[in-house]
Design an enzyme around this catalytic site. Structure first.
Site, PDB file in Angstrom:
ATOM      1  N   GLY A 190      35.075  29.027  37.935  1.00 39.22           N
ATOM      2  CA  GLY A 190      36.293  29.634  38.474  1.00 39.22           C
ATOM      3  C   GLY A 190      36.829  28.814  39.642  1.00 39.22           C
ATOM      4  O   GLY A 190      36.470  27.651  39.822  1.00 39.22           O
ATOM      5  N   PHE A 191      37.689  29.429  40.444  1.00 38.76           N
ATOM      6  CA  PHE A 191      38.304  28.714  41.563  1.00 38.76           C
ATOM      7  C   PHE A 191      37.256  28.170  42.526  1.00 38.76           C
ATOM      8  O   PHE A 191      37.355  27.022  42.982  1.00 38.76           O
ATOM      9  CB  PHE A 191      39.270  29.632  42.321  1.00 38.76           C
ATOM     10  CG  PHE A 191      40.566  29.842  41.611  1.00 38.76           C
ATOM     11  CD1 PHE A 191      41.467  28.797  41.480  1.00 38.76           C
ATOM     12  CD2 PHE A 191      40.886  31.072  41.064  1.00 38.76           C
ATOM     13  CE1 PHE A 191      42.665  28.981  40.817  1.00 38.76           C
ATOM     14  CE2 PHE A 191      42.091  31.267  40.402  1.00 38.76           C
ATOM     15  CZ  PHE A 191      42.980  30.222  40.278  1.00 38.76           C
ATOM     16  N   GLY A 192      36.237  28.975  42.848  1.00 42.99           N
ATOM     17  CA  GLY A 192      35.208  28.518  43.763  1.00 42.99           C
ATOM     18  C   GLY A 192      34.421  27.351  43.179  1.00 42.99           C
ATOM     19  O   GLY A 192      34.291  26.295  43.807  1.00 42.99           O
TER      20      GLY A 192
ATOM     21  N   ASP B 109      34.775  35.551  44.905  1.00 45.27           N
ATOM     22  CA  ASP B 109      34.770  37.008  44.755  1.00 45.27           C
ATOM     23  C   ASP B 109      33.386  37.638  44.838  1.00 45.27           C
ATOM     24  O   ASP B 109      33.243  38.783  45.252  1.00 45.27           O
ATOM     25  CB  ASP B 109      35.371  37.395  43.392  1.00 45.27           C
ATOM     26  CG  ASP B 109      36.880  37.361  43.407  1.00 45.27           C
ATOM     27  OD1 ASP B 109      37.447  36.942  44.429  1.00 45.27           O
ATOM     28  OD2 ASP B 109      37.494  37.765  42.400  1.00 45.27           O
TER      29      ASP B 109
ATOM     30  N   GLU C  81      51.976  43.999  37.969  1.00 45.07           N
ATOM     31  CA  GLU C  81      52.649  42.917  37.254  1.00 45.07           C
ATOM     32  C   GLU C  81      52.702  43.202  35.757  1.00 45.07           C
ATOM     33  O   GLU C  81      53.691  42.908  35.085  1.00 45.07           O
ATOM     34  CB  GLU C  81      51.969  41.577  37.575  1.00 45.07           C
ATOM     35  CG  GLU C  81      52.152  41.246  39.067  1.00 45.07           C
ATOM     36  CD  GLU C  81      51.587  39.908  39.517  1.00 45.07           C
ATOM     37  OE1 GLU C  81      52.036  39.404  40.553  1.00 45.07           O
ATOM     38  OE2 GLU C  81      50.682  39.387  38.853  1.00 45.07           O
TER      39      GLU C  81
ATOM     40  N   ALA D 175      42.384  34.205  44.819  1.00 49.25           N
ATOM     41  CA  ALA D 175      41.957  32.823  44.604  1.00 49.25           C
ATOM     42  C   ALA D 175      41.669  32.068  45.907  1.00 49.25           C
ATOM     43  O   ALA D 175      40.722  31.283  45.993  1.00 49.25           O
ATOM     44  CB  ALA D 175      43.016  32.077  43.787  1.00 49.25           C
ATOM     45  N   GLN D 176      42.488  32.299  46.943  1.00 50.96           N
ATOM     46  CA  GLN D 176      42.417  31.463  48.139  1.00 50.96           C
ATOM     47  C   GLN D 176      41.050  31.437  48.834  1.00 50.96           C
ATOM     48  O   GLN D 176      40.545  30.352  49.145  1.00 50.96           O
ATOM     49  CB  GLN D 176      43.527  31.858  49.131  1.00 50.96           C
ATOM     50  CG  GLN D 176      44.855  31.151  48.855  1.00 50.96           C
ATOM     51  CD  GLN D 176      44.730  29.636  48.883  1.00 50.96           C
ATOM     52  OE1 GLN D 176      43.976  29.066  49.669  1.00 50.96           O
ATOM     53  NE2 GLN D 176      45.437  28.966  47.983  1.00 50.96           N
TER      54      GLN D 176
ATOM     55  N   VAL E 169      23.872  32.007  32.377  1.00 50.60           N
ATOM     56  CA  VAL E 169      22.721  32.078  33.265  1.00 50.60           C
ATOM     57  C   VAL E 169      22.302  33.538  33.358  1.00 50.60           C
ATOM     58  O   VAL E 169      23.127  34.414  33.615  1.00 50.60           O
ATOM     59  CB  VAL E 169      23.079  31.524  34.659  1.00 50.60           C
ATOM     60  CG1 VAL E 169      21.957  31.801  35.652  1.00 50.60           C
ATOM     61  CG2 VAL E 169      23.369  30.032  34.574  1.00 50.60           C
TER      62      VAL E 169
END
Lengths: 448, 448
Positions: A25-27, A313, A183, A330-331, A92
């Site tokens: 993911g983003f991380g 997260d 949304e 995400a940030q 995992v």
């Protein structure tokens, strides 16, 4: 045929420190991108072969974008330039901190640094009936299931004699008024206005109802009250039925029962009400906080395990400014991934690690065309056309990879001018588990 | 839940003649587009909600294009401008010529003119074992299954200890060297050269084999011998293993056995060897010709049934120039659909119908970048870069709908410059039926 006993992780031995990242993911990807490629061996595990731009997932569900516009293969993101990078498409299952190994379905692997970047999964708060019958919206297959279900609802409504069933097919209930719920509701309302009446001339779309059910007292609870208020106005203008302070008690696939007793007949209930950390086995209870998150210090280290880190997260880092952890967007994941890479590079050179401090770039939500809200740094708030333009620019900018951006841009430009949605394809019909008649119908129709 | 007893076709009564079209392929949509919209009620049945540009389906299988680039929703093609047009997503099971009704899963419908435009389906020549284990390539779900299988093969080869299994995963056998087989083989060879080594640095792609097996004595048998010869050269240059005059006798999911006894271990066998007409029940045997096609006269009328027509691949029209019927490509279907619309418009005004004469615009096949062959009208043949440019232009031109064309163009332009394929997403993992271990593997991996 696949045989478990013939499989192994096949990761080459190395003298370099091995960084094992669980999750692309983003991380995870920001960490891998910024680690010093010559000094570490990097191993990434994920059960999907792609990185997704999840803020746009609702667009896949409402046939606005195809999956490839919001996702990039992880092997493409880490190509020849990443010499000692190894991706494995395998889940995992656990970690063994004593032996310093991660456990997968097809074998264990020693790590020097382990990074848990597994993100979150839908939380049904133990309600198995709701889990069975409602549509979560966390993965691409789930988004495609929901897309098929939406389109199949209109097809079925077109051939149903029973007016009660037709109404149930035209009632859409979205549970949770966070960004995804808002949304999605807005996107459905746009479809109801601009696309569906042309596609289904035999249906009366004044009878299509969109319910947005929220347990708290306002929509978009993570955003500023000003933005919530404006969003509420927009949603109401667009004909969305908002129910605040309302909890879902039961859903049997036919009828939603709200706390207090009100009932709505609906064949499509979207569950966007909450998430919980996607934990892996092997960590002691003491490091798991509320919401299935892993407690970390300011270096993203798991308390008591200096070589295990959690980012994004799944991480719960309590700071003075964020005593309940960072927002699940995400940030923080991106910033934590980058800083951890920097810190691991530093630690290898014997330098001191740097404490994480979240830099809030603001939050955005889109409700419809020219209707968006923005919380900007410095407690400023924006709404309407300019917020919408900012939303467009930011989302295009962050989509990873040139190709995705270009396609998204093309699709959007086209839709800006035409109100059209091109991807209304039922790629794979969705059949509700246990619905034998629907299964039989699909089978006899030779669908899917 | 879906209940059969609550469903009906819901087609409004009309005083106009009712034209019922079975199938939204090239024949069906061109007929519907050119029928005089004010004079007829048009009902279209299909078991998919989209029209597909099937000549590019192999691109979906090899991750070059997403489904929405090659498909358009039928309801979008026939929008508000088509006032008395009714689409129903339901399979037609039969026809009753005496009662003048079509029979569907959810009821019968009277017709004045019935058009059978159902096309073809894969023909396994009665070999059930091959049918069970091989991959057909006729529909979007089949193309996505094959895409998942291709990508999963490389992922599995990356984690396999057994060199024999690894080799079986890297052996790809394509049965049938018609346009689909040739274009798929070429596309796989391009991936092997330009994309896969970067994605899978741990695999040795000199061991990846692409076999193209053909029962006749040349590749691309429907094209001119000159084009076959050139194509054979191109395929050989690209490292494809061609086996002519070769039939597949058996495939058990592990080993392909060729007639004569040669065996190839392979986990992926693509079946592009033949098609047969997708017949519906209720027509007498006398009107069914070789290959499950329906015998029609020069007006596409089924012999003996003046109000039943067959067009496109399912139709067998014998003419002096085409004593064995027309080629199974898009052009005859398009031209027959258009002429039949014109003829029905004329007949309604009491005018005489016009006989069909096929106008051959030529045939094209692409093997790789700058490698294509073209049979042009007037017995001229072209190959190489210019044939490739013609192929590009023709395919972009014929893709229906502005949006598709634009996206295909964007993707292609990008790939022209970068050799990149963006959509390598395993959207839904494919599990071979009956392969319990693979199923367990996917399940435990929480995939799909």
């Amino acid at each position: 045929m696949l045989k478990f006993e013939n499989l192994s992780l096949n990761i080459p031995d190395t003298t370099k420190p091995r960084v094992v990242i669980i999750g692309g993911g983003f991380g995870g990807i920001n960490l891998a991108k910024h680690l010093n490629n010559k000094d570490f061996q990097i191993v990434m595990f994920d059960k999907q072969n792609y990185h997704g731009f999840w803020p746009l997932l609702y667009q896949v569900a409402t046939a606005g974008l195809e999956p490839d516009s919001i996702a990039e293969p992880l092997r493409k993101l880490f190509d020849e330039d990443y010499k000692d990078f190894h991706f494995r498409l395998v889940r995992v299952t656990g970690v063994n901190p004593q032996a310093k190994t991660v456990v997968t379905l097809i074998g264990e692997l020693k790590y020097d640094h382990l990074i848990i970047a597994t993100g979150t999964k839908a939380n049904f708060f133990g309600n198995e009936q709701v889990q069975k019958y409602s549509f979560p919206l966390k993965t691409i297959p789930e988004a495609l299931n929901l897309r098929s279900q939406l389109l199949q609802s209109f097809e079925q409504a077109s051939i149903t004699k029973d007016p009660d069933i037709r109404q149930a097919l035209l009632n859409f209930v979205i549970v949770g008024a966070g960004p995804t719920g808002v949304e999605l509701a807005g996107s459905l309302a746009e479809m109801r206005k601009h696309v569906l009446p042309g596609d289904y001339p035999g249906l009366d779309f004044s009878k299509m109802n969109i319910y947005l059910v929220e347990g708290l007292d306002r929509v978009l609870p993570p955003m500023a009250p000003e933005s919530s208020k404006k969003t509420h106005e927009y949603l109401t203008e667009m004909g969305i039925n908002i129910k605040l302070n309302t909890l879902v008690e039961a859903y049997d696939g036919e009828v939603v029962t709200l706390k207090g007793g009100e009932q709505i007949r609906s064949h499509t209930v979207v569950w966007a009400a909450g998430v919980t950390g996607a934990l892996i086995d092997g960590l002691p209870k003491e490091v798991v906080a509320r919401g299935g998150r892993v407690l970390v210090n300011r270096f993203n280290q798991v308390e008591g395990f200096p070589d295990i880190y959690a980012i994004g997260d799944i991480a719960m880092m309590k700071t003075d400014k964020y005593p309940n952890g960072h927002p699940g967007v995400a940030q923080p994941a991106i910033q934590q991934g980058r800083l951890l890479a920097k810190n691991l590079n530093r630690a290898l050179r014997g330098e001191k690690m740097e404490e994480f401090e979240y830099f809030d770039k603001g939050s955005l939500a889109i409700i419809g065309r020219s209707r968006a809200v923005a919380d900007l740094p410095g407690n400023r708030h924006l709404s309407g056309f300019f917020a919408w333009i900012i939303w467009l620019v930011v989302h295009i900018y962050y989509l990873i990879g040139f190709r995705s951006k270009l396609i998204v841009l093309t699709n959007w430009m086209y839709r800006l001018f035409t109100y059209e949605r091109g991807t209304r394809l039922i790629i794979r019909p969705f059949v509700r588990p246990g619905d034998k008649q629907a299964q039989e119908f699909m089978l006899k129709n030779e669908m899917g």
